[in-house]
Scaffold this motif. Structure first.
Motif, PDB file in Angstrom:
ATOM      1  N   ASP A  98      29.769 -63.380  81.663  1.00 54.20           N
ATOM      2  CA  ASP A  98      30.202 -64.558  80.905  1.00 54.20           C
ATOM      3  C   ASP A  98      29.952 -65.847  81.684  1.00 54.20           C
ATOM      4  O   ASP A  98      29.558 -66.869  81.106  1.00 54.20           O
ATOM      5  CB  ASP A  98      31.703 -64.468  80.589  1.00 54.20           C
TER       6      ASP A  98
ATOM      7  N   ASP B 113      27.755 -69.187  80.437  1.00 56.76           N
ATOM      8  CA  ASP B 113      28.316 -70.526  80.230  1.00 56.76           C
ATOM      9  C   ASP B 113      27.274 -71.634  80.323  1.00 56.76           C
ATOM     10  O   ASP B 113      27.236 -72.525  79.464  1.00 56.76           O
ATOM     11  CB  ASP B 113      29.459 -70.789  81.218  1.00 56.76           C
TER      12      ASP B 113
ATOM     13  N   SER C 163      32.780 -68.851  75.308  1.00 52.13           N
ATOM     14  CA  SER C 163      32.071 -69.982  75.902  1.00 52.13           C
ATOM     15  C   SER C 163      31.763 -71.045  74.856  1.00 52.13           C
ATOM     16  O   SER C 163      31.913 -72.247  75.103  1.00 52.13           O
ATOM     17  CB  SER C 163      30.766 -69.514  76.556  1.00 52.13           C
TER      18      SER C 163
ATOM     19  N   ILE D 199      33.924 -74.481  75.751  1.00 52.04           N
ATOM     20  CA  ILE D 199      33.125 -75.572  76.319  1.00 52.04           C
ATOM     21  C   ILE D 199      33.172 -76.830  75.437  1.00 52.04           C
ATOM     22  O   ILE D 199      33.435 -77.928  75.932  1.00 52.04           O
ATOM     23  CB  ILE D 199      31.685 -75.122  76.591  1.00 52.04           C
TER      24      ILE D 199
ATOM     25  N   ALA E 205      30.444 -76.478  81.528  1.00 52.85           N
ATOM     26  CA  ALA E 205      30.078 -75.073  81.707  1.00 52.85           C
ATOM     27  C   ALA E 205      30.122 -74.671  83.177  1.00 52.85           C
ATOM     28  O   ALA E 205      30.522 -73.555  83.522  1.00 52.85           O
ATOM     29  CB  ALA E 205      28.690 -74.812  81.133  1.00 52.85           C
TER      30      ALA E 205
ATOM     31  N   ASN F  49      33.608 -74.179  83.874  1.00 50.01           N
ATOM     32  CA  ASN F  49      34.055 -72.946  83.232  1.00 50.01           C
ATOM     33  C   ASN F  49      33.523 -71.713  83.956  1.00 50.01           C
ATOM     34  O   ASN F  49      34.148 -70.649  83.939  1.00 50.01           O
ATOM     35  CB  ASN F  49      33.596 -72.935  81.767  1.00 50.01           C
TER      36      ASN F  49
ATOM     37  N   LYS G   4      35.608 -68.279  84.971  1.00 54.30           N
ATOM     38  CA  LYS G   4      35.231 -66.898  84.672  1.00 54.30           C
ATOM     39  C   LYS G   4      35.192 -66.059  85.957  1.00 54.30           C
ATOM     40  O   LYS G   4      35.644 -64.907  85.965  1.00 54.30           O
ATOM     41  CB  LYS G   4      33.862 -66.866  83.988  1.00 54.30           C
TER      42      LYS G   4
END
Length: 478
Positions: free
Chosen positions: A80, A84, A148, A152, A390, A393, A397
């Motif tokens: 994942d 992203d 995602s 996002i 991203a 993020n 993850k």
């Protein structure tokens, strides 16, 4: 004067206004701020289920070995994380932006698909062990990919709602309030729903359906009642010429972003380990799984109250000092909770202090992220909200993967066997994952922000003023 396309629905699609007619530092209504927080409220009803209950579901209900569960979480979260940037770049490349803006439509559509996949993750067909493991991998990888495309655009939305520091701290407060509120409700309601069903397998499925429906409603409230108020230069000459190397440059030359990424590895892994181990700790260390809703109710209820202080604390001390102080308090409370002999009263008091202390810097993180998105545009002359968020993020993850490895790994290493009286070694391992790991992780996060994060509020104000006049670090944005 250069023209800017206004994507706010208050204007006709495609209308054009000049920069000196725009209020970049828009004061938002409390309705809009609260409704923005409903996005993370909805998100929590789907995201938190996976973080807090999938480990229990897969190990105890689906009878997948703990080592295999650790592998599922670790692999899918890393998968994942690498998806992203792809999701972020696709969102950044959106060209035909209508009156509803760049981010909200993607967020809303994706949230509906995410709800369906949340239900699927709490469904297990009657398969062989290898079939169950494969199903879990595929379902959770699909869930993470769609997450995602939901998270996002939601996270990027705040950066185009306002550039006012005070308003952003309030958006961060409502977002964190939404997140903790979802944790509070799911933490208190999920297990009772499962127990009331009589059949745990059916109970997990029903609870997932209920929570997913609420999640979509939360995102819809956010979608309907927020606006992309800050007009941003889109499709500039620099953006049109940007290649893959420029996307990399936007991320890796953004030093404040890299600090936030490093901090997040430790704060989110600490929070998720706490949440994943709570049901195990209550069942085995405290001797009653039914205590989990009570502990979560106190811990997260107090956190909701604590994060309401974020705007006041930020105004008085600034974002950085407030965040570092919270991390240090959380570090001390969690380590004390490990050292002190297990007692329900001292455990609840210290875990609550630790969680409240963590909730405050976690809330401030959302304001940090909006700031570093603007910093990236100012530093490079190219605005890439999606790819920047991203990258942030990505760290979340990886942190979730770390939490899964810590939680499931400790169960494996200490000889955990489901639904029996656990050995002293296993009980100590559960307690260490629940308290000691978060304590050490928060201490490291405090050092990272305290020593290396350099984007002060005063520096950001200069950046925001420059961007409002279409300026970046080396001149005019064209």
């Amino acid at each position: 004067m250069q023209e800017i396309i206004n994507t706010s629905p208050h204007k006709d699609n495609g209308s054009k206004i000049t920069t000196n007619q725009i209020e970049h530092f828009k004061k938002l209504s409390w309705r809009e701020k609260i409704c923005y927080g409903f996005g993370d409220f909805g998100n929590g009803f789907m995201f938190d289920l996976g973080q807090a209950y999938l480990t229990k579901y897969w190990i105890d209900i689906c009878t997948i070995p703990a080592a295999a569960v650790a592998g599922i979480f670790a692999f899918t979260k890393i998968f994942d994380a690498f998806m992203d940037p792809i999701a972020g770049s696709l969102i950044d490349r959106r060209k035909n932006i209508g009156r509803r803006g760049k981010f909200r439509p993607v967020m809303m559509i994706s949230s509906i698909v995410l709800a369906l996949l949340t239900i699927v993750t709490f469904t297990m067909p009657d398969l062989s062990l290898s079939g169950k493991i494969l199903f879990a991998y595929v379902a959770y990888m699909a869930w993470g990919l769609v997450y995602s495309f939901t998270n996002i655009p939601y996270g990027s939305l705040a950066s185009v709602m306002t550039r006012d520091i005070s308003e952003r701290s309030q958006l961060a407060t409502t977002r964190q309030a939404g997140s903790i509120g979802a944790q509070l409700i799911t933490g208190m309601a999920f297990v009772p729903i499962v127990i009331a069903s009589g059949d745990p397998r059916h109970g997990f499925f029903v609870a997932a359906i209920i929570m997913s429906i609420i999640g979509v409603i939360g995102f819809y409230i956010c979608y309907r009642n927020t606006r992309e108020n800050v007009p941003v230069l889109r499709n500039t000459e620099a953006e049109k010429k940007a290649g893959f190397s420029d996307y990399i440059r936007v991320v890796f030359t953004n030093k404040p972003l890299l600090c936030i990424i490093l901090m997040t590895l430790f704060t989110i892994s600490a929070m998720n380990t706490n949440n994943q181990m709570m049901i195990f700790f209550c069942q085995y260390n405290l001797g009653n799984m039914g205590l989990q809703p009570l502990v979560n109710g106190i811990m997260m209820g107090c956190s909701v109250l604590g994060i309401l202080l974020i705007p006041t604390l930020v105004k008085k001390f600034g974002k950085k000092k407030t965040a570092v102080s919270g991390l240090l308090i959380g570090c001390i409370a969690n380590i004390l909770n490990f050292v002190i002999t297990t007692n329900i009263y001292t455990f609840i008091i210290l875990v609550t202090i630790g969680y409240v202390a963590l909730a405050i810097p976690n809330g401030i993180t959302w304001a940090f992220v909006s700031d570093v998105i603007d910093y990236g545009e100012w530093h490079n002359g190219i605005r890439k909200e999606g790819i920047t968020y991203a990258a942030f993020n990505f760290s979340r993850k990886i942190a979730q993967a770390i939490a899964a490895v810590v939680s499931s790994g400790i169960l494996v290493l200490t000889g955990y066997v489901a639904n029996i009286t656990q050995s002293e070694e296993t009980l100590t391992g559960i307690k260490a994952a629940m308290t000691l790991y978060p304590g050490v992780a928060l201490g490291i996060a405090a050092i990272i922000i305290g020593l290396f994060y350099s984007l002060s509020d005063d520096h950001y104000k200069k950046i925001a003023n420059d961007l409002s006049n279409n300026l970046w670090e080396n001149g005019q944005i064209k």
